[in-house]
Design an enzyme around this catalytic site. Sequence first.
Site, mmCIF file in Angstrom:
data_model
loop_
_atom_site.group_PDB
_atom_site.id
_atom_site.type_symbol
_atom_site.label_atom_id
_atom_site.label_comp_id
_atom_site.label_asym_id
_atom_site.label_seq_id
_atom_site.Cartn_x
_atom_site.Cartn_y
_atom_site.Cartn_z
ATOM 1 N NE ARG A 108 -12.183 36.125 34.927
ATOM 2 C CZ ARG A 108 -11.452 36.495 35.969
ATOM 3 N NH1 ARG A 108 -11.377 37.756 36.309
ATOM 4 N NH2 ARG A 108 -10.815 35.594 36.668
ATOM 5 C CE LYS A 130 -23.872 30.254 15.969
ATOM 6 N NZ LYS A 130 -24.093 29.115 15.050
ATOM 7 C CD GLU A 172 -21.852 30.459 4.694
ATOM 8 O OE1 GLU A 172 -23.044 30.095 4.821
ATOM 9 O OE2 GLU A 172 -20.902 29.935 5.322
ATOM 10 C CD GLU A 224 -27.051 27.559 16.181
ATOM 11 O OE1 GLU A 224 -26.299 28.436 15.748
ATOM 12 O OE2 GLU A 224 -26.822 26.357 16.128
ATOM 13 N NE ARG A 228 -26.702 32.783 15.184
ATOM 14 C CZ ARG A 228 -25.846 33.629 15.714
ATOM 15 N NH1 ARG A 228 -26.151 34.225 16.853
ATOM 16 N NH2 ARG A 228 -24.710 33.905 15.119
ATOM 17 C CG HIS A 235 -22.862 25.501 7.824
ATOM 18 N ND1 HIS A 235 -23.662 26.041 6.852
ATOM 19 C CD2 HIS A 235 -21.857 26.398 8.022
ATOM 20 C CE1 HIS A 235 -23.167 27.219 6.479
ATOM 21 N NE2 HIS A 235 -22.069 27.458 7.170
ATOM 22 C CG HIS A 239 -18.951 22.995 10.070
ATOM 23 N ND1 HIS A 239 -19.653 23.582 11.091
ATOM 24 C CD2 HIS A 239 -18.474 24.020 9.317
ATOM 25 C CE1 HIS A 239 -19.596 24.903 10.970
ATOM 26 N NE2 HIS A 239 -18.887 25.189 9.900
HETATM 27 N N1 LIG Z 1 -18.888 33.157 12.946
HETATM 28 C C1 LIG Z 1 -19.779 32.861 12.055
HETATM 29 O O1 LIG Z 1 -20.982 33.056 12.240
HETATM 30 C C2 LIG Z 1 -19.321 32.276 10.741
HETATM 31 C C3 LIG Z 1 -20.231 32.144 9.679
HETATM 32 C C4 LIG Z 1 -19.753 31.651 8.468
HETATM 33 C C5 LIG Z 1 -18.420 31.281 8.329
HETATM 34 N N2 LIG Z 1 -17.577 31.417 9.380
HETATM 35 C C6 LIG Z 1 -16.161 31.044 9.254
HETATM 36 O O2 LIG Z 1 -15.549 31.879 8.266
HETATM 37 C C7 LIG Z 1 -14.411 31.205 7.735
HETATM 38 C C8 LIG Z 1 -14.400 31.362 6.238
HETATM 39 O O3 LIG Z 1 -14.385 32.735 5.915
HETATM 40 P P1 LIG Z 1 -13.477 33.294 4.711
HETATM 41 O O4 LIG Z 1 -13.629 32.396 3.541
HETATM 42 O O5 LIG Z 1 -13.745 34.734 4.571
HETATM 43 O O6 LIG Z 1 -12.032 32.993 5.349
HETATM 44 P P2 LIG Z 1 -10.595 33.660 5.330
HETATM 45 O O7 LIG Z 1 -10.495 34.635 6.406
HETATM 46 O O8 LIG Z 1 -9.644 32.511 5.347
HETATM 47 O O9 LIG Z 1 -10.485 34.423 3.933
HETATM 48 C C9 LIG Z 1 -10.295 33.661 2.758
HETATM 49 C C10 LIG Z 1 -8.999 34.100 2.050
HETATM 50 O O10 LIG Z 1 -9.231 35.358 1.437
HETATM 51 C C11 LIG Z 1 -8.218 36.280 1.840
HETATM 52 N N3 LIG Z 1 -8.839 37.601 1.857
HETATM 53 C C12 LIG Z 1 -9.907 38.005 2.581
HETATM 54 N N4 LIG Z 1 -10.249 39.252 2.231
HETATM 55 C C13 LIG Z 1 -9.378 39.653 1.290
HETATM 56 C C14 LIG Z 1 -9.226 40.828 0.530
HETATM 57 N N5 LIG Z 1 -10.088 41.860 0.627
HETATM 58 N N6 LIG Z 1 -8.186 40.910 -0.335
HETATM 59 C C15 LIG Z 1 -7.327 39.864 -0.501
HETATM 60 N N7 LIG Z 1 -7.451 38.703 0.157
HETATM 61 C C16 LIG Z 1 -8.461 38.601 1.049
HETATM 62 C C17 LIG Z 1 -7.731 35.787 3.189
HETATM 63 O O11 LIG Z 1 -6.440 36.259 3.467
HETATM 64 C C18 LIG Z 1 -7.788 34.277 2.965
HETATM 65 O O12 LIG Z 1 -6.637 33.865 2.279
HETATM 66 C C19 LIG Z 1 -14.501 29.756 8.178
HETATM 67 O O13 LIG Z 1 -13.577 29.491 9.198
HETATM 68 C C20 LIG Z 1 -15.910 29.636 8.742
HETATM 69 O O14 LIG Z 1 -16.024 28.665 9.747
HETATM 70 C C21 LIG Z 1 -17.992 31.906 10.580
#
Ligand SMILES: NC(=O)c1ccc[n+]([C@@H]2O[C@H](COP(=O)([O-])OP(=O)(O)OC[C@H]3O[C@@H](n4cnc5c(N)ncnc54)[C@H](O)[C@@H]3O)[C@@H](O)[C@H]2O)c1
Length: 338
Positions: A108, A130, A172, A224, A228, A235, A239
Amino acid sequence: MHVQTYTISDTTTHFYFDAQLELLQQLAPVHSTFIITDEHILSHHGNKLEQWPVISIPPGEASKNLSVVEYIVDRLMTLDAGRDATIVGIGGGCVTDIAGFVAAIYKRGVKCGLVPTSILAMVDAALGGKSGVDTGNYKNMIGAIRQPSYILYDYSLLESLPEAEWINGFAEIIKHACILDENMFSYLQRHFMEDFRRDPVLLAALVEQNVTLKMTVVEKDELETGIRKWLNFGHTLGHAIENVYELPHGHAVSIGMVFAAGLSASMLGFDRAKDIEQLLHKYHLPAHFEFDPEIALHHMQQDKKRTGNAISFVLLERIGAAIVKPLPVSEIAQYLHS
Ligand SMILES: NC(=O)c1ccc[n+]([C@@H]2O[C@H](COP(=O)([O-])OP(=O)(O)OC[C@H]3O[C@@H](n4cnc5c(N)ncnc54)[C@H](O)[C@@H]3O)[C@@H](O)[C@H]2O)c1
């Protein structure tokens, strides 16, 4: 290193900027900390994580699902993680989304710390509380909003980040500029992504400016209900096509921003859609993609931003000023087919 705090609802989040991963030794007691990371991070930086129990998952969006959540929960139970546990997510946005979600639901809810390792996670995904996972091709259908206790920024972790992931992250950053900060938009126009890769001081300033932009919005509207929503610029379409076509998140958002800028031009007389497209192009991001409008429409209708027969679209009045407009599905369909 410098520290900044934001208090949202009843949680204060400490931001440790320009810190080193080694700071975890002070923040994360060995007996109650459980690290969630992915295989890429483990192979590059695992030697700095040896003292904690580490749960590693396959990298990327394919891991953002309930089976992986269940796997992590099983591992936590095997490791005897109690209600005093802190889960620390170290990775890109997929890892921070899953770690935040597991922390929100395990027994929880337990504490959460985050160490974003991609540009995208540093400027966006790790911030604002989020978290969530996908169901099939539907993005972030299950999730929570819950602020982490701390976020640690170690820019040296970016040395192993592949170029394609740098590019992703700038989607972003450009989004923030489009909806919130015209000066940052002009600043990005004067620079190249390579400037920030080369110069850690320039990069740190840009990341921290983006954190301020996003956290100022989250402070005003954690759940949101208002401003927000602006952060969803690009997106709604993004998405809808991301998982179906297996696009990187940043690419999907980039294509979605160009679409939303076009809608803004036709509905609000927004006159800088071309500038957005050029800026995305300059940062190596795609503007267009051949997708099936019916598939996109179907997925948009499952979007969390749909109410009744209308989908809330974030549009631009000008650079730095967004609005949210509920658009009838029929109107979006017409535009998608044009
Ligand atoms: N929660 C939120 O508010 C929010 C906002 C924006 C995006 N997101 C989410 O974030 C995700 C995309 O994020 P992302 O592109 O960082 O995803 P990810 O975690 O898949 O990272 C992208 C790739 O880079 C690699 N990687 C990351 N850091 C590294 C490093 N320092 N060295 C080597 N490799 C590295 C990872 O292993 C992966 O292969 C999506 O699922 C999206 O929906 C969430």
